[in-house]
Each structure stands twice: as C-alpha cells, then as structure tokens.
Design a protein around this motif. Structure first.
Motif, PDB file in Angstrom:
ATOM      1  N   ALA A   5      -1.888   5.520   7.698  1.00 26.33           N
ATOM      2  CA  ALA A   5      -2.371   4.715   6.576  1.00 26.33           C
ATOM      3  C   ALA A   5      -1.795   5.242   5.268  1.00 26.33           C
ATOM      4  CB  ALA A   5      -3.893   4.730   6.547  1.00 26.33           C
TER       5      ALA A   5
ATOM      6  N   GLU B  46     -10.366   6.523  -3.239  1.00 24.27           N
ATOM      7  CA  GLU B  46      -9.088   5.829  -3.361  1.00 24.27           C
ATOM      8  C   GLU B  46      -7.924   6.809  -3.438  1.00 24.27           C
ATOM      9  OE1 GLU B  46      -8.965   2.940  -6.444  1.00 24.27           O
ATOM     10  OE2 GLU B  46     -10.838   1.970  -5.833  1.00 24.27           O
ATOM     11  N   ARG B  47      -7.050   6.738  -2.470  1.00 26.92           N
ATOM     12  CA  ARG B  47      -5.803   7.491  -2.397  1.00 26.92           C
ATOM     13  C   ARG B  47      -5.981   8.970  -2.765  1.00 26.92           C
ATOM     14  NH1 ARG B  47      -0.943   6.239  -4.756  1.00 26.92           N
ATOM     15  NH2 ARG B  47       0.031   6.720  -2.761  1.00 26.92           N
TER      16      ARG B  47
ATOM     17  N   LEU C 282     -10.383   8.560   7.937  1.00 24.88           N
ATOM     18  CA  LEU C 282     -10.117   7.276   7.279  1.00 24.88           C
ATOM     19  C   LEU C 282     -11.408   6.494   7.053  1.00 24.88           C
ATOM     20  CD1 LEU C 282      -6.832   6.262   9.140  1.00 24.88           C
ATOM     21  CD2 LEU C 282      -7.071   7.201   6.833  1.00 24.88           C
TER      22      LEU C 282
ATOM     23  N   ASP D  22     -13.379   5.175   3.404  1.00 27.61           N
ATOM     24  CA  ASP D  22     -14.008   3.867   3.185  1.00 27.61           C
ATOM     25  C   ASP D  22     -15.454   4.035   2.728  1.00 27.61           C
ATOM     26  OD1 ASP D  22     -11.782   2.339   3.858  1.00 27.61           O
ATOM     27  OD2 ASP D  22     -12.321   2.245   5.974  1.00 27.61           O
TER      28      ASP D  22
ATOM     29  N   HIS E 180      -0.823   3.865   2.618  1.00 26.75           N
ATOM     30  CA  HIS E 180      -1.338   3.218   1.419  1.00 26.75           C
ATOM     31  C   HIS E 180      -2.707   3.761   1.019  1.00 26.75           C
ATOM     32  CE1 HIS E 180      -2.950   1.185   4.919  1.00 26.75           C
ATOM     33  NE2 HIS E 180      -3.926   0.695   4.182  1.00 26.75           N
ATOM     34  N   ARG E 181      -3.326   4.548   1.907  1.00 27.27           N
ATOM     35  CA  ARG E 181      -4.652   5.085   1.637  1.00 27.27           C
ATOM     36  C   ARG E 181      -4.603   6.515   1.097  1.00 27.27           C
ATOM     37  NH1 ARG E 181      -8.352   3.267   5.196  1.00 27.27           N
ATOM     38  NH2 ARG E 181      -9.820   4.253   3.771  1.00 27.27           N
TER      39      ARG E 181
END
Length: 269
Positions: free
Chosen positions: A110, A89-90, A80, A84, A112-113
């Motif tokens: 996570a 993104e996703r 994760l 970053d 949403h990630r």
C-alpha cells in the motif's frame, strides 16, 4: 496509551506528540516478541513535534495473543487496518528487526498509505539463506525452556558497550508475549524481499548496527541498493538494537527521513 481493534485484533499502542512540525506521523513497529517499550528513546524525543505511535504487535505485550494468524501477512494486515482505525495519513513506518520486515511489506502492498520506511537491522533474506538450522534449533529450545533460552540468546542482540539492563528488560518483555509468537520465526525463514524491493515506491532508509551478530550489516546494504529510493547507514558501536544502544544517532536519521517525507522527496537512487 490506548487500545484499538483492527483486523479483529485488540492492539495496544501509545499515541503521543503534537502532530505539528512536518505533519508526518510516525508509527513504530518492534521486533520479534518484544513490545512498544523498546521505542521509548525515540518517542520521547520525536513527540515534541510529531504525532508518534508505537504498537504492541499481535501476540506481544498488551495486545491480544491469538493462537492463529501469527504470520507476516496477518501482521501487515493489522498495521494497515490500524492506520484506517486511527485515521493515520501516510505515516513514516519505522521497524526494528522483524518489524522492519512488516514495515517494508506494508509499504510494498500500500505505497499510497505510507510516506516512507526506516528499516533498522531488518533480517531481509538472511534467515532464509543462512539461518534455517539455527531457527529450527531455536524454536525447539524456546518450546522446551523459554526463559533459559531467551536469557542466553537476547544478550547477543546487543553490542559490548550496551547497558546489560537492556537485555534483561527485553527478556522480561518477551516472556510476557504469547506462546504462539514462536510461529513468526517460521515466517522469517521463508521471506526474501530481494524479489520485490524493485517495486518499492517510497523512500526507504536502511540502518544497521556495525556490531550486529544476528544479521550481517551487508544484508541492509544489499536491500538499500535494490530499493529504488534506498539509502544505507551503518551505526557504529551498536549491535542488533541500535535504536536502544545509540538512540541519538538513530533519532537523527529518523528525522532525516521525516524531513524528506515532508518535502515529498524520495531518497537518491
């Protein structure tokens, strides 16, 4: 090829492709002790129309080999944090064996990630249910004579039709990993995703080699039934490493997962 520091660990990774097409990037997570090289049949094919990354996980390959933190939690935190650091993104997370465990855990923590997960020969609940004694014996043998133990064990990961060179190269890669990756075998002995998979909010494709003698295909079939958007596919003529043994079949299924991610459409329940 590049290095990125994430979660305090210097992670080696490849980063190829155009990022065009669906726009969904792909992050590949290898299995126990090996490295990003196992994904070469996938990265070469998918890079034509996707941004494609493959990472050496902590303790493995050219990534740092820390004495501590060789756990599922730490590896998921690394993944994760890498998203970053790279501004990813996703992505679709594609994991093999223990890497599949990390991919599912990252998606659970996570959602949403992550656009979705492809789990290839994931161990699931099998080590905790049926491999405790085997893993204890294996840990002892690896500490006593790592090279000889790997030379006897790793060829069993592959089906009878696989190129013998695949096993030999995998042994060489694992011998380059740090000694503390043995600790990850402890983590696999206690995990049971059946307790949490009902909460998985992203599509999950579970692939498994029909001839896998390490983890029965029924494990992935069970996990697919438990995941709200899960789907199971068995790969014929493949053992525990279908992405290396039958890359064309696996690549086609990864593209199916990417198409669904692009449409933001979950797999059928």
């Amino acid at each position: 090829m590049a290095y990125t520091t994430a979660n305090g660990i210097r992670l080696f990774h490849t980063d190829t492709g155009t990022g065009t097409g669906t726009g969904t990037p792909v992050l590949f997570l290898h299995g126990w002790g090996s490295g990003s090289h196992v994904w070469e049949p996938q990265t070469a094919e998918l890079a034509a129309d996707h941004r494609v990354l493959a990472v050496d996980l902590r303790g493995c390959g050219r990534t740092d080999h820390p004495a501590a933190g060789n756990t599922t939690d730490a590896n998921v935190a690394d993944i994760l944090a890498l998203l970053d650091a790279l501004g990813l993104e996703r992505p679709l997370l594609v994991g093999s064996s223990l890497g599949a465990t990390f991919a599912l855990e990252a998606a659970l923590r996570a959602p949403h990630r992550v656009a979705g997960v492809v789990s290839i020969s994931g161990p699931g609940y099998w080590p905790a249910q049926a491999m405790s004694e085997t893993l204890r014996t294996l840990r002892t043998a690896l500490r006593d004579d790592r090279a000889a133990t790997l030379s006897g064990w790793v060829p069993q990961w592959f089906g009878p039709e696989a190129d013998p060179g695949l096993a030999a190269r995998t042994v060489e890669q694992i011998l380059r990993s740090g000694p503390h990756v043995i600790d990850l075998l402890n983590a696999s002995e206690t995990g049971d995703p059946r307790e949490t998979l009902a909460q998985l909010a992203v599509p999950a494709l579970f692939l498994h080699g029909r001839l896998d003698t390490e983890i029965p295909p029924e494990v992935s079939r069970t996990l697919a039934r438990l995941a709200p958007y899960g789907e199971f596919h068995e790969i014929a003529r493949a053992g525990h490493m279908p992405h290396q043994e039958q890359p064309a079949a696996v690549n086609a299924l990864i593209r199916t997962a990417l198409a669904r991610a692009a449409a933001d459409a979950p797999l059928p329940a």
